[in-house]
Write an enzyme that holds these catalytic residues in place. Structure first.
Site, PDB file in Angstrom:
ATOM      1  N   ASN A  53       0.869  -1.402   0.459  1.00  0.00           N
ATOM      2  CA  ASN A  53       0.217  -0.052   0.150  1.00  0.00           C
ATOM      3  C   ASN A  53       0.935   1.261   0.290  1.00  0.00           C
ATOM      4  OD1 ASN A  53      -2.863  -0.210   0.274  1.00  0.00           O
ATOM      5  ND2 ASN A  53      -2.352  -2.157   1.654  1.00  0.00           N
ATOM      6  N   MET A 103       1.645  -3.161  12.510  1.00  0.00           N
ATOM      7  CA  MET A 103       1.209  -3.980  12.850  1.00  0.00           C
ATOM      8  C   MET A 103       1.387  -3.793  14.973  1.00  0.00           C
ATOM      9  SD  MET A 103      -0.652  -5.894  11.540  1.00  0.00           S
ATOM     10  CE  MET A 103      -0.216  -7.509  12.101  1.00  0.00           C
ATOM     11  N   LYS A 104       0.704  -2.490  14.944  1.00  0.00           N
ATOM     12  CA  LYS A 104       1.009  -1.961  16.831  1.00  0.00           C
ATOM     13  C   LYS A 104       0.398  -0.807  16.755  1.00  0.00           C
ATOM     14  CE  LYS A 104       3.908  -1.412  19.941  1.00  0.00           C
ATOM     15  NZ  LYS A 104       3.768  -2.075  20.853  1.00  0.00           N
ATOM     16  N   ILE A 105      -0.425  -1.365  18.515  1.00  0.00           N
ATOM     17  CA  ILE A 105      -1.424  -0.284  18.290  1.00  0.00           C
ATOM     18  C   ILE A 105      -0.536   0.970  19.196  1.00  0.00           C
ATOM     19  CG2 ILE A 105      -2.924  -0.128  19.720  1.00  0.00           C
ATOM     20  CD1 ILE A 105      -3.866  -3.155  19.991  1.00  0.00           C
ATOM     21  N   LEU A 106      -1.347   2.399  18.896  1.00  0.00           N
ATOM     22  CA  LEU A 106      -1.006   3.198  18.817  1.00  0.00           C
ATOM     23  C   LEU A 106      -1.447   3.655  19.454  1.00  0.00           C
ATOM     24  CD1 LEU A 106      -1.718   5.309  15.122  1.00  0.00           C
ATOM     25  CD2 LEU A 106       0.592   4.904  16.851  1.00  0.00           C
ATOM     26  N   ASN A 120      -6.380   4.216   8.954  1.00  0.00           N
ATOM     27  CA  ASN A 120      -6.109   2.889   8.794  1.00  0.00           C
ATOM     28  C   ASN A 120      -6.659   2.394   7.503  1.00  0.00           C
ATOM     29  OD1 ASN A 120      -4.865   0.440   9.176  1.00  0.00           O
ATOM     30  ND2 ASN A 120      -6.531   0.151  10.658  1.00  0.00           N
ATOM     31  N   HIS A 165      -8.188  -1.410   6.540  1.00  0.00           N
ATOM     32  CA  HIS A 165      -8.393  -2.418   7.234  1.00  0.00           C
ATOM     33  C   HIS A 165      -9.144  -3.888   6.106  1.00  0.00           C
ATOM     34  CE1 HIS A 165      -8.810  -5.265  10.108  1.00  0.00           C
ATOM     35  NE2 HIS A 165     -10.201  -5.185  10.180  1.00  0.00           N
TER      36      HIS A 165
HETATM   37  C1  GRF Z   1      -3.086  -4.364   3.921  1.00  0.00           C
HETATM   38  O1  GRF Z   1      -3.592  -6.137   3.992  1.00  0.00           O
HETATM   39  C2  GRF Z   1      -4.099  -3.900   5.642  1.00  0.00           C
HETATM   40  O2  GRF Z   1      -4.991  -3.982   4.798  1.00  0.00           O
HETATM   41  C3  GRF Z   1      -3.239  -4.268   6.491  1.00  0.00           C
HETATM   42  O3  GRF Z   1      -2.020  -4.912   6.679  1.00  0.00           O
HETATM   43  C4  GRF Z   1      -1.772  -5.217   4.941  1.00  0.00           C
HETATM   44  C5  GRF Z   1      -0.622  -4.724   4.914  1.00  0.00           C
HETATM   45  O4  GRF Z   1      -0.333  -4.956   3.326  1.00  0.00           O
HETATM   46  N1  GRF Z   1      -4.075  -3.728   7.443  1.00  0.00           N
HETATM   47  P1  GRF Z   1       0.973  -4.197   2.128  1.00  0.00           P
HETATM   48  O5  GRF Z   1       1.812  -3.695   4.145  1.00  0.00           O
HETATM   49  O6  GRF Z   1       0.027  -2.751   2.700  1.00  0.00           O
HETATM   50  O7  GRF Z   1       1.023  -5.052   1.889  1.00  0.00           O
END
Ligand code: GRF
Length: 187
Positions: A16, A88-91, A105, A107
């Site tokens: 992303n 992968m960490k909660i703020l 964010n 999701h």
């Molecule tokens: C995405 O699928 C997003 O929805 C989730 O984590 C993933 C991150 O993928 N929160 P990338 O690192 O952007 O490839």
């Protein structure tokens, strides 16, 4: 157009993030990525920062003051918006109160369904007819802030976690830029 300064938070693959770098090259896209924050020094996504000469900050979340270090750098780069992209960490509440600007964010489910981890597994277990992705504002509750954009697709009979991940991510690359545009539409 005066572009807004954005910081992207990542932990892993960073696809992303890569997509946002590409989109932000458009003259009409309202942001420029000024900083990347990552809590994993081995994250593949960091390479996109390096290749594109975007300043990055690798943080050690075991250190007591790591959020203060982030805040300091956000200030230094005059960041107007944080985009969490697989971070992968909660703020902490303290962090959110201190930053004061918007945090969003992405999701991989149609929120409010399937908050948290293992979304594709849950989608299959619950025999969902459709799924997709959601971009939302971040507040103090996990995956619960105001929704900005959702994109969805219908499941086939033979979906696996892998096929769902691929289809969902394709939609994410449309939904995240769309959400950013909608936030800055009237600014
Ligand atoms: C995405 O699928 C997003 O929805 C989730 O984590 C993933 C991150 O993928 N929160 P990338 O690192 O952007 O490839």
């Amino acid at each position: 157009m005066v572009k807004k300064n954005v910081c992207v938070f990542i932990s892993g693959k960073g696809s992303n993030f890569k997509n946002l770098i590409k989109r932000s090259r458009d003259y009409n896209f309202p942001i420029k990525i000024k900083l990347v924050v990552c809590n994993n020094k081995y994250a593949v996504g960091l390479n996109f920062a390096k290749i594109n000469s975007i300043p990055y900050l690798v943080i050690d979340t075991n250190k007591r003051n790591f959020e203060n270090l982030i805040l300091l750098n956000l200030k230094k780069h005059k960041i107007n918006l944080i985009c969490l992209a697989g971070y992968m960490k909660i703020l902490s509440n303290k962090f959110l109160n201190s930053f004061k600007k918007k945090v969003i964010n992405i999701h991989p489910s149609l929120l409010p369904k399937f908050k948290g981890l293992n979304t594709f597994k849950k989608v299959l277990e619950y025999n969902e007819k459709k799924t997709g992705c959601t971009v939302h504002f971040v507040n103090k509750k996990l995956d619960s802030g105001k929704i900005i954009v959702k994109r969805e697709f219908f499941l086939n009979n033979n979906e696996t976690e892998k096929t769902l991940r691929i289809k969902t991510q394709k939609l994410e690359y449309l939904a995240y830029p769309e959400a950013i545009i909608s936030i800055f539409k009237y600014c």
